[in-house]
Scaffold this active site. Structure first.
Site, PDB file in Angstrom:
ATOM      1  N   TYR A  54      22.571  10.119  -1.225  1.00  0.00           N
ATOM      2  CA  TYR A  54      23.907  10.611  -1.490  1.00  0.00           C
ATOM      3  C   TYR A  54      24.959   9.641  -0.951  1.00  0.00           C
ATOM      4  CZ  TYR A  54      21.302  14.997  -2.131  1.00  0.00           C
ATOM      5  OH  TYR A  54      20.396  15.957  -2.528  1.00  0.00           O
ATOM      6  N   HIS A 138      11.753  13.500  -1.159  1.00  0.00           N
ATOM      7  CA  HIS A 138      12.836  13.622  -2.133  1.00  0.00           C
ATOM      8  C   HIS A 138      12.420  13.100  -3.504  1.00  0.00           C
ATOM      9  CE1 HIS A 138      17.472  13.045  -2.827  1.00  0.00           C
ATOM     10  NE2 HIS A 138      16.970  14.059  -3.506  1.00  0.00           N
TER      11      HIS A 138
END
Length: 328
Positions: A54, A138
């Site tokens: 992010y 992830h």
């Protein structure tokens, strides 16, 4: 607060997703980012989710700074491993990956044991912490073999060493998450977009398996990246323009919700939280206004008559749990 699996980690029923304050799609100023985290705290949110992906670490840095003066034992932070950040030369931005930040680093897929440790060490440095409460593998979709053979055992070791409180995997699909639940000792899985008013694919196997094994589920993407927040032409579904059939279905859901005196957003949040395997609903926000709106919708009462109508009209499966009842 709900406990994650058999771990000692607790999460708030509503969690803050910090991709937005990592400049997802467009820039967010420092003050706005910190105000969003402050607003979440004011509304009782104590669980914050981030990742190196992010904003090339910006989300982690901002989240760590925003929480620095809070008592460490009072909140839960989750981050992720699987994409290491390596410095790169050159100009440009990261918008190809969805973030309005300078392209100072490149992402390297790495679910090796060494990669997991190096990624977590870097995340803790950016967060300004000495431990993480929850760490997810992830998006291992295309890296299943390495994730199961090397990445997951590395997380197990980190958990046993006390560096990590709870471990799991976070994905936009239910099938591989079901495998994690059945074949490993994960405490939690983060399922994004696959348990919503428009997509209940996680209900087939993932949620029943998690409930049976005592594994917690964090549900993300309850608005399917926008369509269930504001259904209109051009709205996004799974980060692309929503197909006409799904837009029409979302508009029908919205009409039903409003007919019963509530909102589609409130219904989407309540539905995501209703399954007994779900410990927390994770929602992204990029401003204090968005946080307060989300908290208001999460706290709103959704009439039982709405759920009955959605089932009767075929807009919701009969076997999907709704608020006020357990798993069917």
């Amino acid at each position: 607060m709900n406990r994650l699996g058999r771990s000692g980690v607790e999460v708030s029923a509503l969690a803050f997703g910090a991709a937005g304050i990592g400049n997802l799609y467009s820039e967010v100023g420092e003050e706005q980012a910190y105000a969003a985290v402050d607003a979440a705290w004011q509304r009782g949110v104590r669980t914050f989710d981030t990742a190196p992906h992010y904003g090339l670490g910006l989300s982690e840095r901002r989240l760590g700074a925003a929480l620095r003066e809070r008592p460490r034992a009072a909140y839960t932070i989750s981050t992720k491993v699987g994409r290491r950040l390596e410095p790169r030369d050159g100009a440009g931005d990261d918008l190809a990956h969805g973030f309005a930040v300078p392209a100072t680093h490149r992402r390297v897929w790495d679910f090796s044991a060494d990669g997991v440790r190096r990624s977590l060490e870097a995340s803790l440095e950016r967060l300004g912490l000495d431990r993480a409460d929850v760490v997810y593998l992830h998006d291992p979709d295309d890296h299943a073999e390495q994730a199961f053979r090397e990445g997951y055992p590395a997380l197990e070791r980190l958990r046993s060493e006390g560096v990590v409180g709870a471990i799991g995997a976070g994905m936009n699909q239910a099938e591989m998450l079901t495998r994690f639940v059945r074949d490993t000792d994960v405490d939690v899985v983060l399922c994004a977009g696959r348990y919503t008013l428009l997509d209940q694919s996680a209900l087939a196997e993932l949620l029943p398996a998690a409930h049976e094994r005592g594994t917690s589920v964090v549900v993300g993407g309850v608005f399917n990246s926008g369509l269930l927040a504001d259904p209109r032409p051009g709205a996004t579904y799974d980060y692309a323009t929503a197909p006409a059939a799904l837009l029409e279905r979302a508009l029908r859901l919205k009409e039903s919700a409003e007919r019963h005196g509530t909102t589609l957003r409130a219904a989407a949040l309540a539905f995501g939280a209703a399954h007994p395997a779900v410990a927390s609903v994770l929602v992204g926000a990029r401003s204090a206004r968005e946080v307060h709106d989300c908290a208001d919708q999460f706290e709103a009462r959704v009439p039982a008559a709405l759920w009955r109508e959605l089932r009767e009209t075929g807009l919701l499966p009969a076997d999907a749990p709704v608020p006020g009842e357990g798993a069917a």
